[in-house]
Design a protein around this motif. Structure first.
Motif, PDB file in Angstrom:
ATOM      1  N   ASN A   1       6.664 -12.364  72.881  1.00 30.58           N
ATOM      2  CA  ASN A   1       7.397 -11.929  74.066  1.00 30.58           C
ATOM      3  C   ASN A   1       7.088 -10.495  74.476  1.00 30.58           C
ATOM      4  O   ASN A   1       7.665  -9.993  75.431  1.00 30.58           O
ATOM      5  CB  ASN A   1       8.902 -12.106  73.838  1.00 30.58           C
ATOM      6  CG  ASN A   1       9.342 -13.556  73.991  1.00 30.58           C
ATOM      7  OD1 ASN A   1      10.070 -13.908  74.905  1.00 30.58           O
ATOM      8  ND2 ASN A   1       8.874 -14.424  73.104  1.00 30.58           N
TER       9      ASN A   1
ATOM     10  N   ARG B   1      16.603 -16.076  73.028  1.00 31.16           N
ATOM     11  CA  ARG B   1      17.300 -15.258  72.031  1.00 31.16           C
ATOM     12  C   ARG B   1      17.653 -13.844  72.525  1.00 31.16           C
ATOM     13  O   ARG B   1      17.295 -12.836  71.895  1.00 31.16           O
ATOM     14  CB  ARG B   1      16.469 -15.173  70.748  1.00 31.16           C
ATOM     15  CG  ARG B   1      16.211 -16.557  70.157  1.00 31.16           C
ATOM     16  CD  ARG B   1      16.039 -16.513  68.675  1.00 31.16           C
ATOM     17  NE  ARG B   1      17.203 -15.935  68.026  1.00 31.16           N
ATOM     18  CZ  ARG B   1      17.242 -15.597  66.739  1.00 31.16           C
ATOM     19  NH1 ARG B   1      16.196 -15.757  65.982  1.00 31.16           N
ATOM     20  NH2 ARG B   1      18.335 -15.094  66.229  1.00 31.16           N
TER      21      ARG B   1
ATOM     22  N   TYR C   1      -1.174 -20.353  64.887  1.00 36.62           N
ATOM     23  CA  TYR C   1      -1.225 -20.431  66.346  1.00 36.62           C
ATOM     24  C   TYR C   1      -0.619 -19.164  66.940  1.00 36.62           C
ATOM     25  O   TYR C   1       0.219 -18.528  66.318  1.00 36.62           O
ATOM     26  CB  TYR C   1      -0.474 -21.664  66.874  1.00 36.62           C
ATOM     27  CG  TYR C   1       0.980 -21.766  66.467  1.00 36.62           C
ATOM     28  CD1 TYR C   1       1.974 -21.092  67.173  1.00 36.62           C
ATOM     29  CD2 TYR C   1       1.369 -22.538  65.380  1.00 36.62           C
ATOM     30  CE1 TYR C   1       3.299 -21.181  66.800  1.00 36.62           C
ATOM     31  CE2 TYR C   1       2.700 -22.624  65.002  1.00 36.62           C
ATOM     32  CZ  TYR C   1       3.657 -21.945  65.712  1.00 36.62           C
ATOM     33  OH  TYR C   1       4.977 -22.026  65.326  1.00 36.62           O
TER      34      TYR C   1
ATOM     35  N   ILE D   1       6.031 -21.335  73.981  1.00 38.92           N
ATOM     36  CA  ILE D   1       6.426 -20.048  73.405  1.00 38.92           C
ATOM     37  C   ILE D   1       5.182 -19.241  73.020  1.00 38.92           C
ATOM     38  O   ILE D   1       4.128 -19.815  72.731  1.00 38.92           O
ATOM     39  CB  ILE D   1       7.338 -20.199  72.163  1.00 38.92           C
ATOM     40  CG1 ILE D   1       6.704 -21.130  71.119  1.00 38.92           C
ATOM     41  CG2 ILE D   1       8.722 -20.691  72.548  1.00 38.92           C
ATOM     42  CD1 ILE D   1       7.332 -21.039  69.740  1.00 38.92           C
TER      43      ILE D   1
ATOM     44  N   THR E   1       2.481 -21.950  71.208  1.00 39.49           N
ATOM     45  CA  THR E   1       2.661 -23.379  70.983  1.00 39.49           C
ATOM     46  C   THR E   1       3.678 -23.908  72.001  1.00 39.49           C
ATOM     47  O   THR E   1       4.186 -23.146  72.832  1.00 39.49           O
ATOM     48  CB  THR E   1       3.088 -23.672  69.536  1.00 39.49           C
ATOM     49  OG1 THR E   1       2.994 -25.082  69.291  1.00 39.49           O
ATOM     50  CG2 THR E   1       4.512 -23.229  69.269  1.00 39.49           C
TER      51      THR E   1
ATOM     52  N   GLN F   1       6.847 -10.747  60.355  1.00 44.60           N
ATOM     53  CA  GLN F   1       7.153 -12.159  60.585  1.00 44.60           C
ATOM     54  C   GLN F   1       8.645 -12.422  60.426  1.00 44.60           C
ATOM     55  O   GLN F   1       9.233 -13.248  61.117  1.00 44.60           O
ATOM     56  CB  GLN F   1       6.370 -13.034  59.599  1.00 44.60           C
ATOM     57  CG  GLN F   1       5.051 -13.512  60.144  1.00 44.60           C
ATOM     58  CD  GLN F   1       4.225 -14.224  59.102  1.00 44.60           C
ATOM     59  OE1 GLN F   1       3.285 -13.656  58.575  1.00 44.60           O
ATOM     60  NE2 GLN F   1       4.556 -15.452  58.782  1.00 44.60           N
ATOM     61  N   GLU F   2       9.259 -11.710  59.470  1.00 45.41           N
ATOM     62  CA  GLU F   2      10.702 -11.846  59.282  1.00 45.41           C
ATOM     63  C   GLU F   2      11.455 -11.215  60.448  1.00 45.41           C
ATOM     64  O   GLU F   2      12.500 -11.695  60.858  1.00 45.41           O
ATOM     65  CB  GLU F   2      11.147 -11.163  57.982  1.00 45.41           C
ATOM     66  CG  GLU F   2      10.533 -11.733  56.724  1.00 45.41           C
ATOM     67  CD  GLU F   2      11.096 -13.101  56.356  1.00 45.41           C
ATOM     68  OE1 GLU F   2      12.039 -13.569  57.022  1.00 45.41           O
ATOM     69  OE2 GLU F   2      10.584 -13.702  55.401  1.00 45.41           O
ATOM     70  N   GLY F   3      10.909 -10.114  60.958  1.00 38.70           N
ATOM     71  CA  GLY F   3      11.611  -9.383  62.002  1.00 38.70           C
ATOM     72  C   GLY F   3      11.525 -10.055  63.365  1.00 38.70           C
ATOM     73  O   GLY F   3      12.424  -9.918  64.193  1.00 38.70           O
ATOM     74  N   CYS F   4      10.454 -10.801  63.596  1.00 37.70           N
ATOM     75  CA  CYS F   4      10.257 -11.400  64.925  1.00 37.70           C
ATOM     76  C   CYS F   4      11.249 -12.539  65.148  1.00 37.70           C
ATOM     77  O   CYS F   4      11.278 -13.494  64.378  1.00 37.70           O
ATOM     78  CB  CYS F   4       8.833 -11.929  65.048  1.00 37.70           C
ATOM     79  SG  CYS F   4       8.577 -12.823  66.591  1.00 37.70           S
ATOM     80  N   PRO F   5      12.055 -12.457  66.200  1.00 35.61           N
ATOM     81  CA  PRO F   5      12.995 -13.556  66.467  1.00 35.61           C
ATOM     82  C   PRO F   5      12.336 -14.735  67.176  1.00 35.61           C
ATOM     83  O   PRO F   5      13.020 -15.682  67.545  1.00 35.61           O
ATOM     84  CB  PRO F   5      14.054 -12.909  67.370  1.00 35.61           C
ATOM     85  CG  PRO F   5      13.581 -11.537  67.674  1.00 35.61           C
ATOM     86  CD  PRO F   5      12.200 -11.366  67.172  1.00 35.61           C
ATOM     87  N   TYR F   6      11.023 -14.669  67.388  1.00 37.44           N
ATOM     88  CA  TYR F   6      10.340 -15.687  68.180  1.00 37.44           C
ATOM     89  C   TYR F   6       9.272 -16.464  67.403  1.00 37.44           C
ATOM     90  O   TYR F   6       8.517 -17.218  68.000  1.00 37.44           O
ATOM     91  CB  TYR F   6       9.717 -15.040  69.422  1.00 37.44           C
ATOM     92  CG  TYR F   6      10.747 -14.357  70.283  1.00 37.44           C
ATOM     93  CD1 TYR F   6      11.638 -15.118  71.033  1.00 37.44           C
ATOM     94  CD2 TYR F   6      10.863 -12.980  70.315  1.00 37.44           C
ATOM     95  CE1 TYR F   6      12.615 -14.509  71.802  1.00 37.44           C
ATOM     96  CE2 TYR F   6      11.839 -12.368  71.081  1.00 37.44           C
ATOM     97  CZ  TYR F   6      12.699 -13.132  71.823  1.00 37.44           C
ATOM     98  OH  TYR F   6      13.670 -12.525  72.590  1.00 37.44           O
ATOM     99  N   ASN F   7       9.183 -16.238  66.105  1.00 35.33           N
ATOM    100  CA  ASN F   7       8.188 -16.950  65.296  1.00 35.33           C
ATOM    101  C   ASN F   7       6.798 -16.821  65.925  1.00 35.33           C
ATOM    102  O   ASN F   7       6.045 -17.783  66.019  1.00 35.33           O
ATOM    103  CB  ASN F   7       8.582 -18.435  65.169  1.00 35.33           C
ATOM    104  CG  ASN F   7       7.711 -19.199  64.192  1.00 35.33           C
ATOM    105  OD1 ASN F   7       7.063 -18.615  63.324  1.00 35.33           O
ATOM    106  ND2 ASN F   7       7.677 -20.510  64.343  1.00 35.33           N
ATOM    107  N   ALA F   8       6.472 -15.603  66.348  1.00 35.08           N
ATOM    108  CA  ALA F   8       5.234 -15.403  67.103  1.00 35.08           C
ATOM    109  C   ALA F   8       4.079 -14.935  66.224  1.00 35.08           C
ATOM    110  O   ALA F   8       2.985 -14.706  66.730  1.00 35.08           O
ATOM    111  CB  ALA F   8       5.469 -14.397  68.226  1.00 35.08           C
ATOM    112  N   ARG F   9       4.325 -14.774  64.932  1.00 33.75           N
ATOM    113  CA  ARG F   9       3.301 -14.165  64.079  1.00 33.75           C
ATOM    114  C   ARG F   9       2.957 -15.060  62.889  1.00 33.75           C
ATOM    115  O   ARG F   9       3.793 -15.815  62.411  1.00 33.75           O
ATOM    116  CB  ARG F   9       3.827 -12.828  63.531  1.00 33.75           C
ATOM    117  CG  ARG F   9       4.131 -11.834  64.627  1.00 33.75           C
ATOM    118  CD  ARG F   9       4.854 -10.614  64.064  1.00 33.75           C
ATOM    119  NE  ARG F   9       4.609  -9.484  64.924  1.00 33.75           N
ATOM    120  CZ  ARG F   9       3.643  -8.604  64.718  1.00 33.75           C
ATOM    121  NH1 ARG F   9       2.869  -8.696  63.649  1.00 33.75           N
ATOM    122  NH2 ARG F   9       3.433  -7.627  65.562  1.00 33.75           N
ATOM    123  N   TYR F  10       1.730 -14.939  62.438  1.00 30.56           N
ATOM    124  CA  TYR F  10       1.302 -15.677  61.253  1.00 30.56           C
ATOM    125  C   TYR F  10       0.237 -14.869  60.546  1.00 30.56           C
ATOM    126  O   TYR F  10      -0.403 -13.999  61.150  1.00 30.56           O
ATOM    127  CB  TYR F  10       0.744 -17.057  61.642  1.00 30.56           C
ATOM    128  CG  TYR F  10      -0.583 -16.989  62.357  1.00 30.56           C
ATOM    129  CD1 TYR F  10      -0.648 -16.655  63.705  1.00 30.56           C
ATOM    130  CD2 TYR F  10      -1.772 -17.226  61.672  1.00 30.56           C
ATOM    131  CE1 TYR F  10      -1.859 -16.569  64.358  1.00 30.56           C
ATOM    132  CE2 TYR F  10      -2.988 -17.131  62.326  1.00 30.56           C
ATOM    133  CZ  TYR F  10      -3.031 -16.799  63.662  1.00 30.56           C
ATOM    134  OH  TYR F  10      -4.235 -16.699  64.309  1.00 30.56           O
TER     135      TYR F  10
END
Lengths: 127, 250, 402
Positions: free
Chosen positions: B124, B236, B99, B121, B102, B163-172
């Motif tokens: 950002n 965050r 997604y 979310i 979400t 994906q590890e770097g994003c503090p917003y879980n915005a990537r997949y």
């Protein structure tokens, strides 16, 4: 056995005395509307427990058949603000106003899934 | 004793009638009035640290337009039309964990009147993105003209460090595109084609997602971010990424 | 160093290798066969995942994108860097006692980093794109770019060093060894920084990781050197010369020192994650010390990885080879789990944990799939295979009068 039936009788008697028995036949499970938006809950139980009688809504505001109202084109928030449907009471004086506390009734897709016992809304549990 | 019981049972009389001067005095102390009690003689207040913070780093808008989104969190009802619109517009695969945006659900049993809050979310579009810093091949980058964090999918090696770097879980990782996928404010699907908003903002029936231009003082997004009546915050802030998605409620 | 070899002809070399392989027992060939089979199974599994999409085979997911394969990669490059650094004490920096371990260690540092690359090739979704875009679209702010590039340079230096050691060319070997050590330290600390410089991951974040990685590499190097040297002599059924015994004794001593260093590091990492209950780190440390991850932490990381071997090393006095072998084997198992803990725990707390939302109230779980374990085993299989073949081809890595 006898103790259990005694208890049941006692509970029934108490309910009668409290006047709850009039609404004995209301649906236990909450009704969840899915139109025009998904996941809007109505609980008979909550409303009956507040002392509302069936005829306060039926069939003046809502028909007996569940979710019949959502077939209507005017089943939208704007109608509620004009005092239709839920808005008859949820006007800020009888009950909280329809344009406040949105997520009280709007349990959303997640709340709907949870009510139906689905597992959606849990991001974990992979594999 | 009596007084204590009274305090516990006070009803919020609403903040509508608080004089502006009063509000400004509180704001100078770093507080926002959230309620008045006992005929206006008692105030409840919350810290405006987050909103002060938000407008601090919103001072610089290097892009024109400076795309931004404000979430009116209290209005979200989790109907998920935004998510459906995003999936349809941006071809997000129908698999678990795929997604671009979400909605999260927070239970607030102690809040006055509310049982739950829904928190939408998405990416950002940070001013200081972590994802673009850590990408080894510049497969993800902050576009110089739009400020949107974009993907150049042919360069993505799939190391997933972003994906590890994003503090917003915005990537997949998108198995169909064979690259990491993320929200790009519908740049390729809408904005670049002349549309003025994102698919999610367009689909929202409750005016939760307000999309606009932070560099334009007439824009609704600018006005909400810069007003002082309501708290405005970002998610965050400690991650230091200077996000361009703001939240407000009440 | 004084005399020049008469360089043996190619025929002589080939005959020598052939003879050594012929004299090897069935046990040796059985081990070679098993190792090769594991590598093949691993490569097959990895290729299948690569072709059909990793998603269907690996248990990593959106919130925990790095799993056991990253941990295995880290383990192997930690081992390689450690082998390089510990062995360089002798043949680069001239400490005579360490000289005898030089050749085998340099060979194994190449074997282990190749094993690391082997595993990461199946972890990265599109490794062939890396080969192109790392070169023509480098991102100089990316630690992973620096790590990859520097490890490439490191491998080249280590390879060159080994060739010069074989040719008995001392001076270029020292230059390559020194350069390899510098590249290795730079690469490896960048690997630490891959984790340490992520602003949104409080358990990893800070300068701790790059520093810890180097110290940890040296500790691992001691364990790997001891294990493979003792095993090497078993494979070749040879009596250990006094100078080699002396080398392993000093390696054990350095190992003892480095275990205490890492125990010290670990202690402060835990205290730092507990004192003041820092957001994002405290719940992780809780689960590590007495939560659901506590057994794995205390049994594998602390007991098998450090405390147990520390006691055994001290008891062995650096001379009881059996104790030292048990200790180093235990240590390697423990260190592997240590790398897993490091990779997993940094991701265990959802980025939205403090938001208090239903979706992310709990720690995230991850356990590797069978396919991930098979590929992991392939890494170990490759190191074992290269080690075994190396022993025969290079005649027990004998160091002649360096």
């Amino acid at each position: 056995m006898t103790i259990r039936s005694l208890c049941i009788t006692a509970v029934a008697a108490l309910s009668m005395a409290a006047g709850v028995a009039v609404a004995a036949s209301y649906p236990e499970a909450p009704i969840v509307y899915d139109k025009p938006v998904k996941g809007v809950i109505f609980s008979h139980k909550t409303h009956v427990e507040k002392g509302l009688a069936c005829d306060m809504c039926h069939n003046r505001l809502f028909e007996q058949q569940a979710k019949k109202a959502q077939e209507n084109k005017d089943f939208v928030m704007e109608s509620l603000y004009q005092g239709k449907y839920c808005g008859a009471c949820h006007n800020g004086s009888l009950a909280f106003a329809s344009n406040t506390r949105c997520a009280t009734c709007h349990i959303g897709v997640k709340g709907d899934a949870r009510a139906k016992g689905g597992a959606k809304g849990e991001a974990k549990g992979h594999h | 004793m009596n007084k204590n019981i009274d305090l516990n049972n006070l009803q919020n009389e609403g903040v509508e009638n608080v004089p502006m001067q009063e509000r400004r005095d509180f704001l100078k102390m770093g507080l926002a009035i959230t309620g008045i009690f006992a005929g206006g003689s008692l105030f409840s207040a919350v810290s405006t640290f987050n909103s002060a913070h938000a407008s601090d780093f919103a001072k610089k808008y290097p892009y024109k337009p400076h795309y931004s989104m404000v979430m009116q969190q209290h209005r979200c009802i989790d109907c998920e039309r935004c998510m459906d619109a995003c999936v349809a517009t941006n071809h997000v695969p129908n698999v678990h964990g795929a997604y671009r945006t979400t909605i999260l659900e927070k239970e607030t049993p102690d809040a006055v009147g509310g049982k739950r809050e829904f928190i939408p979310i998405l990416c950002n579009q940070c001013n200081l993105p972590q994802c673009t810093r850590v990408c080894p091949t510049k497969a993800t980058y902050k576009d110089k003209t739009t400020g949107i964090v974009l993907m150049d999918i042919k360069k993505c090696i799939g190391c997933l460090t972003c994906q590890e770097g994003c503090p917003y879980n915005a990537r997949y990782f998108n198995e169909e595109k064979k690259a990491v996928d993320k929200c790009n404010f519908c740049w390729d699907t809408r904005l670049s084609k002349g549309e003025k908003d994102t698919a999610c903002a367009h689909a929202c029936p409750a005016d939760v997602r307000i999309f606009g231009d932070l560099s334009n003082q007439e824009d609704r997004v600018f006005k909400i971010v810069h007003q002082i009546e309501k708290a405005v915050w970002v998610l965050r802030p400690e991650a230091g990424t200077r996000p361009n998605v703001f939240y407000t409620k009440g | 160093m004084a005399h020049h070899h008469t360089t043996p002809s190619l025929n002589e070399l080939v005959t020598g290798v052939a003879n050594r392989l012929k004299t090897a027992g069935t046990g040796f060939y059985l081990m070679v066969f098993i190792a090769a089979a594991v590598v093949l199974a691993s490569a097959g599994t990895g290729l299948m995942a690569m072709i059909k999409g990793h998603e269907a085979y690996y248990n990593v997911y959106r919130e925990v994108p790095w799993g056991v394969l990253i941990a295995t990669y880290v383990f192997f490059v930690v081992s390689s860097t450690g082998l390089c650094l510990i062995s360089s004490i002798g043949h680069v920096f001239g400490v005579q006692d360490f000289m005898p371990i030089a050749k085998r260690s340099v060979f194994l540092s190449i074997a282990t980093i190749l094993s690391g690359f082997f595993v990461i090739a199946f972890e990265i979704k599109l490794p062939w794109r890396m080969a192109i875009w790392n070169v023509i679209s480098p991102n100089l702010t990316s630690n992973i770019w620096w790590m990859g590039t520097l490890y490439g340079i490191y491998l080249a230096f280590m390879f060159a060093e080994y060739v010069f050691l074989l040719m008995n060319k001392h001076r270029p070997a020292v230059i390559c060894g020194f350069s390899g050590s510098v590249a290795g330290i730079a690469a490896h600390s960048n690997l630490g920084a891959v984790f340490g410089l992520l602003m949104g991951r409080p358990y990893w974040q800070g300068p701790y990781m790059p520093i810890y990685f180097i110290a940890s590499a040296m500790m691992t190097g001691c364990a790997v050197i001891l294990m493979f040297h003792i095993l090497g002599y078993k494979v070749n059924k040879q009596e250990m010369a006094p100078d080699m015994q002396r080398a392993l004794e000093v390696t054990t001593k350095i190992g003892i020192l480095l275990i205490t260093v890492i125990l010290f590091f670990t202690t402060w990492k835990l205290i730092a994650g507990a004192a003041g209950q820092p957001n994002g780190a405290y719940p992780v440390v809780q689960s590590e010390v007495f939560g659901h991850h506590a057994f794995v932490f205390w049994f594998f990381e602390i007991l098998m990885g450090m405390a147990g071997p520390l006691v055994l090393f001290i008891l062995s006095k650096g001379r009881n080879l059996k104790l030292m072998l048990i200790a180093s084997l235990s240590m390697i198992v423990g260190i592997f789990v240590m790398r897993f803990n490091l990779v997993y725990l940094g991701q265990a707390l959802p980025v939205y944990y403090d938001l208090g939302v239903n979706e992310f109230k709990e720690m995230l779980h991850y356990s590797p799939s069978v396919y991930e374990w098979v590929i992991t085993a392939g890494g170990f299989g490759l190191t074992a295979l290269l080690f075994l073949i190396g022993e025969k081809v290079f005649d027990g890595h004998k160091v002649e009068d360096l």
